[in-house]
Design an enzyme around this catalytic site. Structure first.
Site, mmCIF file in Angstrom:
data_model
loop_
_atom_site.group_PDB
_atom_site.id
_atom_site.type_symbol
_atom_site.label_atom_id
_atom_site.label_comp_id
_atom_site.label_asym_id
_atom_site.label_seq_id
_atom_site.Cartn_x
_atom_site.Cartn_y
_atom_site.Cartn_z
ATOM 1 N N HIS A 1 0.838 -1.199 0.000
ATOM 2 C CA HIS A 1 0.000 0.000 0.000
ATOM 3 C C HIS A 1 0.878 1.257 0.000
ATOM 4 O O HIS A 1 0.650 2.181 -0.786
ATOM 5 C CB HIS A 1 -0.934 -0.044 1.217
ATOM 6 C CG HIS A 1 -1.963 1.028 1.219
ATOM 7 N ND1 HIS A 1 -1.897 2.099 2.073
ATOM 8 C CD2 HIS A 1 -3.082 1.195 0.479
ATOM 9 C CE1 HIS A 1 -2.945 2.882 1.865
ATOM 10 N NE2 HIS A 1 -3.680 2.362 0.903
ATOM 11 N N ASP A 2 1.891 1.278 0.858
ATOM 12 C CA ASP A 2 2.831 2.402 0.881
ATOM 13 C C ASP A 2 3.513 2.566 -0.475
ATOM 14 O O ASP A 2 3.687 3.679 -0.966
ATOM 15 C CB ASP A 2 3.914 2.194 1.946
ATOM 16 C CG ASP A 2 3.431 2.445 3.359
ATOM 17 O OD1 ASP A 2 2.306 2.951 3.540
ATOM 18 O OD2 ASP A 2 4.192 2.131 4.293
#
Length: 150
Positions: A92-93
């Site tokens: 996600h990052d």
């Protein structure tokens, strides 16, 4: 200006232009960076596995200058109640950071968040019964947090 001085200036100018052109070509990222990024940030397990393989072999992708930095699940636990959400948070990052860097974050945020939720649910599919229900509830909470607060 003497002719030899002029030749020297022209030669210096050509050398400088050649060095700058070579340096620019050497640091240019491949033209398909956005397509590779898109392939690694889809909701499917295939996309997740391709990203995980690349993450494990970052050197092979160095020409793309991807941002691999992460704070995992930020201020939330990486493994809440023992559920291993750290890798999902890491991907996600990766999506957030890289889409921000290429100026395409807004157009991709919803999909990145959905991919995060699918990654979390795949973690939860390893469990059964009440443990799976608890994991899915935690995954839903994490998903709602990123949708709201990104």
């Amino acid at each position: 200006m003497p002719r030899t001085a002029l030749k020297g200036l022209v030669a210096a100018g050509i050398t400088t232009a050649t060095v700058l052109a070579t340096a620019s070509a050497a640091t240019a990222v491949p033209a398909d960076k956005a397509q590779v990024l898109a392939g690694w940030t889809q909701t499917s397990a295939t996309s997740y596995n391709a990203w995980a393989s690349a993450e494990a072999n970052r050197g092979a992708w160095s020409a793309y200058a991807f941002n691999w930095s992460t704070d995992y699940c930020s201020s939330s636990p990486d493994n809440p109640f023992g559920f291993p959400f750290q890798k999902a948070c890491q991907r996600h990052d990766f999506g957030y950071r890289n889409y921000k860097e290429i100026g395409a974050f807004s157009a991709n945020k919803s999909r990145i968040d959905s991919a995060f939720y699918e990654d979390l649910k795949r973690v939860c599919n390893r469990y059964s019964g009440g443990t799976k229900t608890s994991c899915n509830s935690t995954a839903w909470t994490y998903y709602q947090a990123v949708r709201a607060f990104g």
